[in-house]
Design an enzyme around this catalytic site. Structure first.
Site, PDB file in Angstrom:
ATOM      1  N   GLU A  94     -47.140  -8.248 -35.901  1.00 41.25           N
ATOM      2  CA  GLU A  94     -47.137  -8.538 -37.269  1.00 41.25           C
ATOM      3  C   GLU A  94     -46.086  -9.378 -37.497  1.00 41.25           C
ATOM      4  OE1 GLU A  94     -44.922  -7.262 -40.913  1.00 41.25           O
ATOM      5  OE2 GLU A  94     -46.209  -5.506 -40.408  1.00 41.25           O
ATOM      6  N   GLU A 167     -37.411 -10.183 -32.634  1.00 44.38           N
ATOM      7  CA  GLU A 167     -38.195  -9.415 -33.560  1.00 44.38           C
ATOM      8  C   GLU A 167     -38.587  -7.855 -32.924  1.00 44.38           C
ATOM      9  OE1 GLU A 167     -38.980 -10.407 -36.884  1.00 44.38           O
ATOM     10  OE2 GLU A 167     -37.662 -11.814 -36.408  1.00 44.38           O
TER      11      GLU A 167
END
Ligand SMILES: [Zn+2]
Length: 991
Positions: A94, A167
């Site tokens: 995501e 991330e």
């Protein structure tokens, strides 16, 4: 761009009308539009919308459109993403999809769009079995821009290795520029999830779900367990995207007044690059158990709760397949009847009895999984409370199975449902976008889920003999072998054990690294740093322009109605609901009572009066109102930062015909609460401290900001006392006190002051036809005008002396929150606008890159409270807060000397107006004017100043208020440190 100055609201209206006409002419079931087929279409009158279900012909992508006369349009795309391990693949994916895509190959287009848009909502969510990406905006161009960015991000992401490292997780030296420092794990999701581990409610809920659903996808941690995240490889991530992010596995949601056809054309174009695909779906339905299961776990200990009162237990029953929407509806009602409020049987048996301080986080009926689960549990319990909990749960169910529920209780719940349908928030569409997927991905037809009236009709029919709930209890409690008993005990070592586990894993991981591998890690760190530091051309991204921002503030038409000496602000609504707000000024409120003001407000809605107990009162509140709230409220003079007024704020709403009943109820609890009810007071205090540390772990940046601002202005000081860590300490002390005598006497002092308080102000949002009845009700509610001239007379306020402080708050966390605050200007001051723009520029152009991208903290920013006049830097889930404090200073100096470009300024203006021009519900109209005294003229003036801010203005205010700001304070919330930082005051929650 559009140069005619019409507000975006009007523009949408035009589109909507045009659309309405064409729409009726040609959409019908079976119709083909842009490679989509209409497969269902119906009106859902209770939600005032038209429902259309479509399917993309080639890929079978599934879509619903909810056409509704609402300018706040919503779009979302989601994918079914069940996980089969705890490495957090869906969550890290995501994040990484939003790091650049085919059409938009820049770093982080998602964050860059945050200031190229007027969206009032942009986010992405990972649930336990799906991932979705919603946004909301009232601007049609913005809608198209964001939709294109979202579609490209999810279906054609770059997924570069460096994005994964930034991330997800990576190795790096703790000081990236110093190779002699140890190698550690870092990464945005890694730190985000480490922050979650400090939250005992979260840990309880996650472990409960994982253990209960073992063997299905719900049994995995889709967010990622920090200890498992470093096992994830880049290749696994890319593969997961390939298999799951495909139109054949997608669900698209659109809502509002914009044309469907245009949306379908864009989707069709995007999907034309894909051929149909079959995606294997794992089994999501949890099979029956052979016999009852019992699981015990350990979680974090809470420093503010007594150590022997922290166990959490729950008893759960596997219930229906949630695709059976009707039984699901009945079970939801049953859950509310059993567990909601002071009069509910489970509350009385488990909480009022003192067995637990609060229900456990999983309590109630959970229908968000394919198989529903009905749970009853407690937290804040003694370690040996489980047998008694089980006994009580079964005995309550036994009684209910025998006697059923009183009719009036069901009526109160049905009334709450009716009023919630009438009370329209400005985020109604987003609310649907966030609730529908939980059912849709589980195979429920969204039309069935949305059709409330049908569900209520079914229920009334099934419950004709009044025995439906009794039958359900029999079926799911007494004839059900699939029971699950879950316990979690606090462990003082949980936090250190977790750190040890991570350290051990890291050590094994690092010791297995060859010299070449370490060189590679250092090279990758350097590459990442270089990538993060490169200025890039973002012109490929679509953007709105400053000319899209309206030059005029939408006027709020407020009437003033006089009643005796009480001014009433009136905002006209169409008939239906009446919203009432009353401000009681607390001039010269005694300082020693301030810490107990919130407790007093709570007491009004928890203790009951001399004539009626709180269970009955609450029952009436639910039967006749949409809710009553009582809370402290602080008002800053828009013209003077140092003039702050303390108030008590009472509000409530109801169906028009119930106004007198509502004011009557307010009067009872506000003036008539029996403060000597020590038994209930003790329960209330216990509940209020329950889970408070979890709240700090969740919103640590807000607590850090309150703390660092508190030495700067009197309002900020009071605000910290009422809502910050000081309040947590007060509650903790009260819970440890031998008796409540002192507290009761303080509360009585406050009640006495309230009875003497005059000069109240009132605001009403209701139909004009309500005026007479509202006046009559207010006369009954409010005290008669003051006879004693001394009461309510303004005295000179004590002079508040601002000072600089540095406070370190020790908390049992795995991560930190940092904040530094500076004084700005009052709302009407000319520099306010430039400070607001500065806060946006520093957040997006400096802090995001330095602290999130490079530092791995989940978030960072500079906030500026327009009315409060305080600038606060902050970080969220931050591994290195002292580095962040240094960056705050560097950021200030950078802004003071940097010349921002025209496009930087335009972006900042757009992002500031996202908040200012976010749609407002009718019920909220006039609240800003009423509570903060900010007039439409002030708003208009601020708007003009904001639009005119120049680069020179920004640098000047950065220099004046940040670099040369004489007084500033800093706060860190974080774990106990081995070395006390010099010059810092250390504070703990437990004394
Ligand atoms: Zn996240």
């Amino acid at each position: 761009m559009n140069h005619a100055r019409i507000s975006s609201f009007c523009r949408n209206k035009n589109i909507k009308n045009e659309f309405g006409r064409t729409f009726r002419r040609w959409i019908h079931v079976g119709e083909k539009i842009h490679d989509f087929s209409v497969i269902d279409k119906r009106k859902i009158p209770e939600l005032e919308l038209e429902y259309i279900r479509l399917q993309h012909d080639a890929t079978k992508a599934d879509m619903i459109h909810l056409s509704r006369n609402d300018p706040n349009n919503v779009f979302s795309i989601g994918f079914h993403t069940p996980a089969d391990n705890d490495k957090g693949i869906p969550h890290i994916l995501e994040h990484t999809t939003l790091c650049g895509s085919k059409k938009y190959p820049v770093r982080d287009p998602f964050f860059k769009m945050l200031n190229r848009s007027l969206a009032n909502f942009m986010n992405a969510f990972t649930a336990s079995d799906f991932t979705f990406y919603p946004f909301a905006t009232v601007n049609p161009t913005d809608y198209k821009n964001l939709r294109d960015v979202y579609l490209d991000a999810t279906l054609f992401p770059k997924l570069r290795k460096l994005d994964f490292l930034q991330e997800g997780w990576r190795f790096e030296h703790s000081n990236v520029k110093d190779k002699s420092t140890p190698i550690i794990y870092n990464g945005v999701v890694f730190n985000e999830m480490k922050g979650q581990v400090s939250d005992s409610s979260y840990v309880f809920y996650m472990l409960f779900q994982q253990r209960l659903f073992q063997g299905t996808a719900y049994g995995c941690n889709s967010g990622g367990d920090p200890v498992a995240i470093p096992d994830l490889t880049y290749e696994e991530l890319v593969n997961f995207h390939k298999t799951h992010y495909h139109p054949s596995n997608a669900k698209i949601f659109s809502y509002g007044s914009f044309p469907l056809k245009e949306n379908l054309a864009a989707l069709s174009e995007t999907f034309s690059h894909f051929s149909p695909k079959t995606i294997n779906k794992p089994e999501m339905y949890l099979a029956d158990f052979e016999s009852e299961k019992r699981v015990t776990e350990y979680g974090p200990a809470d420093p503010v709760m007594p150590p022997d009162q922290q166990a959490k237990f729950s008893v759960s029953f596997l219930a229906n397949d949630t695709a059976d929407i009707y039984e699901t509806f009945a079970l939801k009602l049953l859950s509310r009847l059993c567990l909601d409020g002071f009069s509910s049987p489970m509350y009385q048996a488990l909480i009022e009895s003192g067995l637990g301080s609060e229900f456990s986080p999983n309590s109630g009926y959970d229908s968000t999984t394919k198989r529903g689960v009905f749970s009853v549990g407690i937290e804040g319990a003694a370690n040996d409370a489980l047998p008694l909990l089980e006994e009580k749960v079964y005995s309550v169910f036994e009684k209910l199975a025998k006697n059923g529920f009183k009719r009036e209780k069901l009526d109160a719940i049905l009334h709450q449902m009716e009023i919630s349908l009438k009370h329209k928030s400005a985020h109604f569409g987003m609310g649907l976008a966030q609730s529908v997927p939980f059912y849709w991905f589980n195979g429920v037809d969204p039309a069935d889920y949305l059709s409330w009236n049908k569900q209520i009709e079914w229920f009334k029919n099934e419950n004709k003999d009044g025995r439906l709930f009794q039958k359900l209890i029999q079926k799911y409690v007494f004839e059900n072998k699939s029971r699950f008993v879950f316990s979690m005990y606090p462990s003082a070592d949980f936090s250190t054990n977790y750190q040890k586990k991570e350290a051990q894993k890291l050590q094994e991981h690092v010791s297995s690294l060859s010299a070449d591998k370490i060189k590679e890690i250092e090279q990758v760190s350097a590459d990442l740093l270089e990538k993060q530091s490169t200025l890039e051309d973002t012109s490929c991204l679509p953007t709105l322009s400053v000319s899209d921002i309206s030059k005029t503030t939408e006027k709020t038409e407020l009437d003033s109605v006089k009643m005796d000496n009480v001014p009433i602000q009136w905002y006209k609504l169409s008939p239906g609901l009446t919203y009432l707000r009353v401000l009681f000024p607390l001039k010269d409120f005694p300082e020693h009572l301030l810490p107990y003001l919130s407790v007093y407000c709570d007491a009004c809605l928890s203790l009951g009066t001399f004539d009626e107990n709180i269970a009955e009162l609450e029952q009436h509140i639910r039967r006749y109102t949409g809710g009553i709230n009582i809370s402290p409220s602080l008002v800053t003079d828009p013209k003077d930062l140092y003039k702050a007024g303390l108030h008590l704020y009472v509000s409530g709403y109801c169906l028009d015909e119930n106004v007198e009943k509502m004011t009557d109820l307010i009067k009872k609890v506000f003036y008539g609460t029996n403060l000597d009810n020590r038994e209930k007071l003790a329960i209330m205090l216990k509940t209020s401290i329950s889970g408070v540390t979890d709240g700090i772990a969740e919103r640590g940046h807000a607590f850090a900001r309150l703390s660092s601002a508190s030495s700067l202005t009197d309002k900020a000081r009071m605000s910290e006392q009422l809502n910050g860590l000081s309040q947590v300490k007060v509650l903790s002390e009260l819970n440890k006190a031998k008796d409540l005598d002192q507290l009761v006497s303080y509360l009585k002092e406050i009640q006495h002051i309230m009875k003497e308080t005059r000069d109240v102000k009132v605001a009403v949002n209701a139909a004009s036809s309500q005026q007479e009845v509202v006046k009559k009700s207010l006369k009954n509610l409010l005290p008669s005008p003051s006879a004693d001239p001394a009461v309510g007379k303004q005295q000179d306020t004590k002079k508040f002396e601002p000072s600089s402080t540095q406070v370190y708050h020790e908390l049992p966390f795995q991560t930190n929150f940092a904040s530094s605050s500076y004084v700005g200007v009052p709302y009407t001051h000319e520099d306010g606008a430039a400070l607001q723009i500065l806060s946006s520029l520093l957040t997006h152009k400096y802090l995001h890159g330095e602290i999130r991208e490079k530092g791995g903290a989940y978030g960072a920013g500079l906030s500026y409270g327009g009315v409060d006049g305080i600038l606060s830097f902050f970080t969220y889930r931050d591994a290195d807060p002292s580095r962040s404090l240094g960056i705050f200073t560097e950021a200030s100096e950078w802004a003071a000397t940097h010349l921002f470009s025209e496009s930087d300024l335009d972006e900042a203006k757009l992002s500031v107006f996202q908040g200012i021009d976010a749609p407002q519900s009718e019920s909220q109209k006039g609240v800003l004017q009423f509570l903060d005294g900010v007039t439409d003229d002030m708003l208009q003036h601020r708007r003009e100043r904001l639009l005119d801010v120049t680069a020179e203005d920004v640098s000047r205010v950065a220099k004046q208020y940040l670099v040369n700001g004489k007084i500033s304070s800093s706060t860190i919330l974080g774990p106990k440190m081995s070395i006390q930082p010099a010059g810092w005051e250390i504070s703990t929650l437990s004394s």
